[in-house]
Design an enzyme around this catalytic site. Structure first.
Site, PDB file in Angstrom:
ATOM      1  N   THR A 146       1.173   7.119  -0.617  1.00 57.15           N
ATOM      2  CA  THR A 146       1.702   8.253  -1.102  1.00 57.15           C
ATOM      3  C   THR A 146       1.343   9.025  -2.168  1.00 57.15           C
ATOM      4  O   THR A 146       1.113   8.477  -3.207  1.00 57.15           O
ATOM      5  CB  THR A 146       3.299   8.318  -0.977  1.00 57.15           C
ATOM      6  OG1 THR A 146       3.800   7.888   0.096  1.00 57.15           O
ATOM      7  CG2 THR A 146       4.015   9.512  -1.292  1.00 57.15           C
ATOM      8  N   ARG A 173       0.743  -1.368   0.241  1.00 53.08           N
ATOM      9  CA  ARG A 173       0.029  -0.027  -0.112  1.00 53.08           C
ATOM     10  C   ARG A 173       0.752   1.203  -0.195  1.00 53.08           C
ATOM     11  O   ARG A 173       0.174   2.444   0.005  1.00 53.08           O
ATOM     12  CB  ARG A 173      -1.027   0.027   1.285  1.00 53.08           C
ATOM     13  CG  ARG A 173      -1.820  -1.191   1.245  1.00 53.08           C
ATOM     14  CD  ARG A 173      -3.277  -0.874   2.063  1.00 53.08           C
ATOM     15  NE  ARG A 173      -2.937  -0.860   3.358  1.00 53.08           N
ATOM     16  CZ  ARG A 173      -3.708  -0.278   4.238  1.00 53.08           C
ATOM     17  NH1 ARG A 173      -4.963  -0.083   3.890  1.00 53.08           N
ATOM     18  NH2 ARG A 173      -3.534   0.305   5.478  1.00 53.08           N
ATOM     19  N   ASP A 174       2.089   1.197  -0.151  1.00 53.22           N
ATOM     20  CA  ASP A 174       2.903   2.460  -0.322  1.00 53.22           C
ATOM     21  C   ASP A 174       4.278   2.111  -1.030  1.00 53.22           C
ATOM     22  O   ASP A 174       5.401   2.563  -0.516  1.00 53.22           O
ATOM     23  CB  ASP A 174       3.309   2.959   1.249  1.00 53.22           C
ATOM     24  CG  ASP A 174       3.795   4.595   1.248  1.00 53.22           C
ATOM     25  OD1 ASP A 174       3.368   5.177   0.395  1.00 53.22           O
ATOM     26  OD2 ASP A 174       4.352   4.766   2.246  1.00 53.22           O
ATOM     27  N   ILE A 175       3.984   1.705  -2.214  1.00 49.60           N
ATOM     28  CA  ILE A 175       5.452   1.392  -3.063  1.00 49.60           C
ATOM     29  C   ILE A 175       5.674   2.806  -3.502  1.00 49.60           C
ATOM     30  O   ILE A 175       4.952   3.482  -4.321  1.00 49.60           O
ATOM     31  CB  ILE A 175       4.862   0.484  -4.035  1.00 49.60           C
ATOM     32  CG1 ILE A 175       4.603  -0.921  -3.707  1.00 49.60           C
ATOM     33  CG2 ILE A 175       5.979   0.367  -5.291  1.00 49.60           C
ATOM     34  CD1 ILE A 175       5.398  -1.841  -2.672  1.00 49.60           C
TER      35      ILE A 175
END
Length: 185
Positions: free
Chosen positions: A114, A77-79
Protein backbone atom coordinates in the site's frame (compact mmCIF):
# COMPACT_ATOMS: atom_id res chain seq x y z
CA UNK A 1 -0.11 -17.09 0.14
CA UNK A 2 -0.61 -20.86 0.31
CA UNK A 3 3.08 -21.39 -0.38
CA UNK A 4 3.93 -18.82 2.27
CA UNK A 5 2.33 -20.76 5.08
CA UNK A 6 2.72 -24.37 3.96
CA UNK A 7 5.91 -24.84 5.93
CA UNK A 8 5.08 -22.59 8.86
CA UNK A 9 1.75 -23.90 10.16
CA UNK A 10 3.29 -24.77 13.51
CA UNK A 11 5.01 -21.40 13.84
CA UNK A 12 3.69 -18.75 16.26
CA UNK A 13 2.16 -16.47 13.63
CA UNK A 14 0.03 -13.58 14.87
CA UNK A 15 -3.08 -15.25 13.39
CA UNK A 16 -3.99 -18.94 13.37
CA UNK A 17 -4.25 -20.90 10.13
CA UNK A 18 -7.04 -23.47 10.47
CA UNK A 19 -6.80 -25.12 7.06
CA UNK A 20 -5.13 -24.90 3.69
CA UNK A 21 -6.28 -26.80 0.65
CA UNK A 22 -7.13 -26.50 -3.04
CA UNK A 23 -10.45 -25.94 -4.77
CA UNK A 24 -11.66 -28.55 -7.29
CA UNK A 25 -10.06 -26.52 -10.08
CA UNK A 26 -6.69 -26.43 -8.26
CA UNK A 27 -6.70 -22.92 -6.78
CA UNK A 28 -5.18 -22.80 -3.29
CA UNK A 29 -7.07 -21.33 -0.37
CA UNK A 30 -6.47 -20.70 3.32
CA UNK A 31 -8.86 -20.69 6.25
CA UNK A 32 -7.82 -18.32 9.03
CA UNK A 33 -9.38 -18.03 12.46
CA UNK A 34 -12.40 -15.74 12.45
CA UNK A 35 -11.58 -12.37 13.95
CA UNK A 36 -13.96 -9.51 14.44
CA UNK A 37 -13.64 -6.02 15.69
CA UNK A 38 -12.32 -2.68 14.73
CA UNK A 39 -9.14 -1.91 12.88
CA UNK A 40 -6.48 0.52 13.98
CA UNK A 41 -7.47 2.61 10.95
CA UNK A 42 -11.02 2.85 12.33
CA UNK A 43 -9.72 3.98 15.73
CA UNK A 44 -7.36 6.59 14.29
CA UNK A 45 -10.07 7.93 11.97
CA UNK A 46 -12.59 8.25 14.82
CA UNK A 47 -10.36 9.19 17.78
CA UNK A 48 -7.08 10.49 16.35
CA UNK A 49 -3.71 9.68 17.88
CA UNK A 50 -3.47 6.89 20.44
CA UNK A 51 -2.84 7.61 24.09
CA UNK A 52 0.78 6.94 25.12
CA UNK A 53 0.06 3.63 26.88
CA UNK A 54 -1.96 2.36 23.87
CA UNK A 55 0.86 3.45 21.55
CA UNK A 56 3.33 1.46 23.66
CA UNK A 57 1.09 -1.62 23.48
CA UNK A 58 0.70 -1.18 19.72
CA UNK A 59 4.48 -1.03 19.28
CA UNK A 60 4.94 -4.20 21.35
CA UNK A 61 2.17 -6.15 19.59
CA UNK A 62 2.95 -4.93 16.08
CA UNK A 63 6.70 -5.52 16.26
CA UNK A 64 6.17 -8.79 18.14
CA UNK A 65 3.76 -10.04 15.47
CA UNK A 66 6.11 -9.04 12.67
CA UNK A 67 9.00 -10.71 14.50
CA UNK A 68 6.98 -13.92 14.86
CA UNK A 69 6.15 -13.93 11.15
CA UNK A 70 9.76 -13.20 10.21
CA UNK A 71 11.03 -15.98 12.48
CA UNK A 72 8.86 -18.31 10.37
CA UNK A 73 10.31 -16.87 7.16
CA UNK A 74 7.08 -15.01 6.28
CA UNK A 75 7.07 -11.43 4.97
CA UNK A 76 3.71 -9.69 5.41
CA UNK A 77 4.35 -7.02 2.72
CA UNK A 78 1.28 -4.90 3.57
CA UNK A 79 1.55 -3.63 7.14
CA UNK A 80 -0.88 -0.71 7.49
CA UNK A 81 -3.49 0.45 10.03
CA UNK A 82 -6.38 -1.30 8.26
CA UNK A 83 -4.47 -4.60 8.61
CA UNK A 84 -4.09 -4.22 12.38
CA UNK A 85 -7.07 -5.39 14.40
CA UNK A 86 -7.83 -3.93 17.83
CA UNK A 87 -8.10 -7.10 19.92
CA UNK A 88 -9.31 -6.38 23.45
CA UNK A 89 -6.47 -4.48 25.11
CA UNK A 90 -4.01 -5.35 22.35
CA UNK A 91 -3.53 -5.45 18.61
CA UNK A 92 -3.17 -8.24 16.02
CA UNK A 93 -1.80 -8.19 12.50
CA UNK A 94 -4.29 -9.50 9.95
CA UNK A 95 -4.57 -9.94 6.18
CA UNK A 96 -1.65 -12.08 5.12
CA UNK A 97 -3.19 -12.09 1.63
CA UNK A 98 -0.02 -10.91 -0.15
CA UNK A 99 2.46 -12.44 2.27
CA UNK A 100 5.40 -14.35 0.87
CA UNK A 101 8.16 -16.57 2.07
CA UNK A 102 11.42 -14.70 2.58
CA UNK A 103 13.84 -15.22 -0.33
CA UNK A 104 10.97 -16.32 -2.58
CA UNK A 105 11.71 -15.23 -6.15
CA UNK A 106 8.20 -13.77 -6.42
CA UNK A 107 9.31 -10.92 -4.16
CA UNK A 108 11.92 -9.80 -6.70
CA UNK A 109 10.70 -6.64 -8.40
CA UNK A 110 7.04 -7.07 -7.41
CA UNK A 111 5.78 -3.74 -6.11
CA UNK A 112 3.05 -5.10 -3.86
CA UNK A 113 1.71 -3.27 -0.84
CA UNK A 114 0.00 0.00 0.00
CA UNK A 115 1.36 3.35 -1.10
CA UNK A 116 2.53 5.39 1.87
CA UNK A 117 3.61 2.34 3.84
CA UNK A 118 6.02 0.71 1.36
CA UNK A 119 9.74 0.88 2.07
CA UNK A 120 11.45 3.36 -0.28
CA UNK A 121 13.81 0.76 -1.75
CA UNK A 122 10.81 -1.12 -3.15
CA UNK A 123 10.28 1.72 -5.64
CA UNK A 124 13.76 1.00 -7.02
CA UNK A 125 12.92 -2.67 -7.61
CA UNK A 126 14.61 -4.06 -4.50
CA UNK A 127 13.11 -7.33 -3.20
CA UNK A 128 10.81 -7.45 -0.21
CA UNK A 129 12.74 -8.01 3.02
CA UNK A 130 11.99 -8.08 6.75
CA UNK A 131 13.32 -4.51 6.89
CA UNK A 132 10.48 -3.45 4.58
CA UNK A 133 7.89 -4.78 7.04
CA UNK A 134 9.67 -2.93 9.85
CA UNK A 135 9.64 0.29 7.78
CA UNK A 136 5.89 -0.16 7.22
CA UNK A 137 5.42 -0.72 10.96
CA UNK A 138 7.28 2.53 11.68
CA UNK A 139 4.89 4.38 9.36
CA UNK A 140 1.95 2.79 11.21
CA UNK A 141 3.42 3.80 14.58
CA UNK A 142 3.97 7.37 13.34
CA UNK A 143 0.35 7.51 12.21
CA UNK A 144 -0.86 6.08 15.52
CA UNK A 145 1.24 8.66 17.43
CA UNK A 146 0.09 11.66 15.39
CA UNK A 147 -3.23 10.72 13.83
CA UNK A 148 -1.90 11.30 10.30
CA UNK A 149 0.03 9.36 7.69
CA UNK A 150 3.71 10.32 7.62
CA UNK A 151 4.19 10.65 3.85
CA UNK A 152 0.70 11.51 2.59
CA UNK A 153 0.57 14.25 -0.04
CA UNK A 154 -2.01 15.65 -2.45
CA UNK A 155 -1.23 13.10 -5.17
CA UNK A 156 0.12 9.57 -5.34
CA UNK A 157 3.22 10.81 -7.19
CA UNK A 158 3.93 13.39 -4.48
CA UNK A 159 3.44 10.72 -1.80
CA UNK A 160 6.04 8.52 -3.51
CA UNK A 161 8.43 11.50 -3.77
CA UNK A 162 8.05 12.30 -0.07
CA UNK A 163 8.42 8.66 0.93
CA UNK A 164 11.54 8.09 -1.19
CA UNK A 165 13.10 11.33 0.05
CA UNK A 166 12.23 10.57 3.68
CA UNK A 167 10.21 13.78 3.93
CA UNK A 168 7.47 13.67 6.55
CA UNK A 169 5.82 16.11 8.85
CA UNK A 170 7.81 16.43 12.07
CA UNK A 171 6.42 14.88 15.21
CA UNK A 172 4.68 17.38 17.45
CA UNK A 173 7.04 18.49 20.24
CA UNK A 174 5.22 16.52 22.93
CA UNK A 175 5.42 13.31 20.88
CA UNK A 176 9.03 13.96 19.91
CA UNK A 177 10.08 14.27 23.56
CA UNK A 178 8.06 11.21 24.63
CA UNK A 179 9.18 8.99 21.74
CA UNK A 180 12.79 10.13 22.09
CA UNK A 181 12.76 9.47 25.84
CA UNK A 182 11.34 5.96 25.34
CA UNK A 183 13.92 5.14 22.66
CA UNK A 184 16.76 6.14 24.98
CA UNK A 185 15.36 4.01 27.85
Amino acid sequence: EMHSVTGVQTCALPISILDLDHTDDGRPYLVFEALSGRTLADDIREHGALAPERLDRLADDLLGGIGAAHSCGVLHRDIKPSNVLVDGDGFRITDFGIASVEDETATQGDLIGTLGYLAPERFDGAPATPAGDVFSASAVLYEAATGRQPFRAATAAETVQRLCAGVHDPLPRSEERRVGKECRS
